[in-house]
Structures are given as structure tokens and as C-alpha cells.
Design an enzyme around this catalytic site. Structure first.
Site, short mmCIF file in Angstrom:
data_model
loop_
_atom_site.label_atom_id
_atom_site.label_comp_id
_atom_site.label_asym_id
_atom_site.label_seq_id
_atom_site.Cartn_x
_atom_site.Cartn_y
_atom_site.Cartn_z
CB CYS A 187 -1.22 -0.34 1.26
SG CYS A 187 -2.08 1.07 1.00
CG HIS B 42 -3.74 -3.21 2.56
ND1 HIS B 42 -2.70 -3.03 3.09
CD2 HIS B 42 -4.27 -1.96 2.56
CE1 HIS B 42 -2.91 -1.45 3.60
NE2 HIS B 42 -3.53 -0.95 3.18
CD GLU C 83 -2.33 -6.22 4.57
OE1 GLU C 83 -2.88 -4.78 5.61
OE2 GLU C 83 -1.20 -5.95 4.34
#
Length: 210
Positions: free
Chosen positions: A79, A181, A183
Site C-alpha cells: 500500500c 493489502h 494481509e
């Protein structure tokens, strides 16, 4: 060991949690020796470009990251962390970035008829079929950003359509970036982080990831 850069600008808990879930040893650190001895480095990021660069400079992490790149240690920006890899950003005025990949970070145009920031799940289109991250093609990942990277197509692995083509994955040598992202991107995000771990640990042999 993956060194996750600690500079108060990242979604570090979830990034660490994802690597730990995958069984990949990791540490959150700003220690030069630990970073330079790591198998790979992750620069997470949530927030403003200028503040992030100021913190990296204050903690004397810019020359450390430069040594990571010249030392051929794989590095992944996530990001805002991806945006920091480029030459500069126009966010809150012109701010110099790390300059690891040529390009600038610019505001997503407000006249596209779309909400800014670009928030939510978006589909990725693969441009480089030889990329270690080729499994991204057609997959949806989670984005949250108001600025995007403007760079030469040679550095773009995949894009997402948001009125303009948003570089979603970029690469230059041992430098990688993901605008979304991973994650927060469910199973596909974990696959991408696992592949980065394989690159870092010398387990990636150049095979295309289906």
C-alpha cells in the site's frame, strides 16, 4: 526471517499475523543489523507519504533500505509502502521517495465518477505472465488508497481498473510492490505473501504460479 520495517506507518499487526499463519518467521524491527541480515524485507504502510518518509529519515532507515536493495535482498512494499518505493509523491506537496523504481505517486482523479479513496475489493489483470505473482490474474484483492503510481509499463505486473488503470503489483529486480493489502485479501493475499516468502528463502525457481 522476514524483517517488517517498524516506522509507525503500517498495518503491522495483520502483516505479522499473516506471515506467522503461513509459518514464515518474521520480526517487526527498525534495527539496521537485523534488517540487513534478513532474508527479505517488508515495508508496510497506511497513512501519508510525507509523514512516512520523514519517519524513515528520522530513524535513519533510508540508507538501510538502500543497502537492502543494492544487496539484492528481496523487498516488498505494501500500500503506502509500495508508493514509497518510487521517486516522489504529490501528496501534501512534492515529497521525495526512496527512488527504487522510476515513477511518481499522484492523486486519483476526482472527476471519474467514483469514490475517492478507492476502497474495497477490485479485480486484478495480469500484464506479466512470467511474474512470480502470476496467480493474481482475475483475482480480487482489497484496496484502500487515494493516490496511485504513475510509472512505465515495464514495471507493472498487474493492474486494477478504477476509471484509470491502477498499478496493483509492480516489480523491478528484487523490489516488489502491492498497492492493495495482501494481509486483508483472504486466500489470494496469503498465496502472494507465501510466494514472497519463497522468493526470500531461495525456494522460488522461476515457475509460473497458477
Amino acid at each position: 526471517m522476514i524483517a517488517i520495517i517498524d516506522y509507525d506507518a503500517g498495518n503491522t499487526f495483520n502483516v505479522q499475523k499473516a506471515f506467522t499463519y503461513l509459518g514464515i518467521p518474521n520480526v517487526l524491527t527498525a534495527d539496521k543489523e537485523i534488517i540487513l541480515s534478513a532474508d527479505g524485507v517488508v515495508v508496510p504502510g497506511v497513512g501519508a507519504f510525507r509523514q512516512a518518509m520523514d519517519t524513515l529519515k528520522r530513524r535513519q532507515l533510508v540508507p538501510v533500505l538502500e543497502n537492502v536493495v543494492t544487496g539484492r535482498i528481496p523487498i516488498l512494499g505494501i500500500c503506502l509502502g509500495m508508493q514509497l518505493l518510487f521517486d516522489s509523491s504529490t501528496e501534501y506537496g512534492e515529497t521525495e521517495g526512496l527512488g527504487f523504481i522510476p515513477g511518481t505517486v499522484e492523486a486519483i482523479p476526482q472527476d471519474l465518477g467514483l469514490m475517492v479513496p478507492h476502497t474495497g475489493w477490485n479485480r486484478n489483470r495480469l500484464l506479466d505472465a512470467t511474474s512470480p505473482f502470476s496467480c493474481i490474474d482475475g483475482e480480487y484483492t482489497y484496496f484502500v488508497h487515494s493516490y496511485y503510481v504513475n510509472c512505465d509499463a515495464r514495471y507493472i505486473t498487474a493492474t486494477a481498473d478504477y476509471g484509470i488503470e491502477i498499478p496493483a503489483v509492480v516489480a523491478a529486480g528484487n523490489v516488489y510492490g502491492m498497492q492493495f493489502h495482501p494481509e486483508k485479501s483472504a486466500a489470494i493475499g496469503l498465496r502472494l505473501l507465501k510466494r514472497f516468502g519463497e522468493i526470500c528463502h531461495g525456494e522460488y525457481k522461476g515457475e509460473v504460479m497458477a
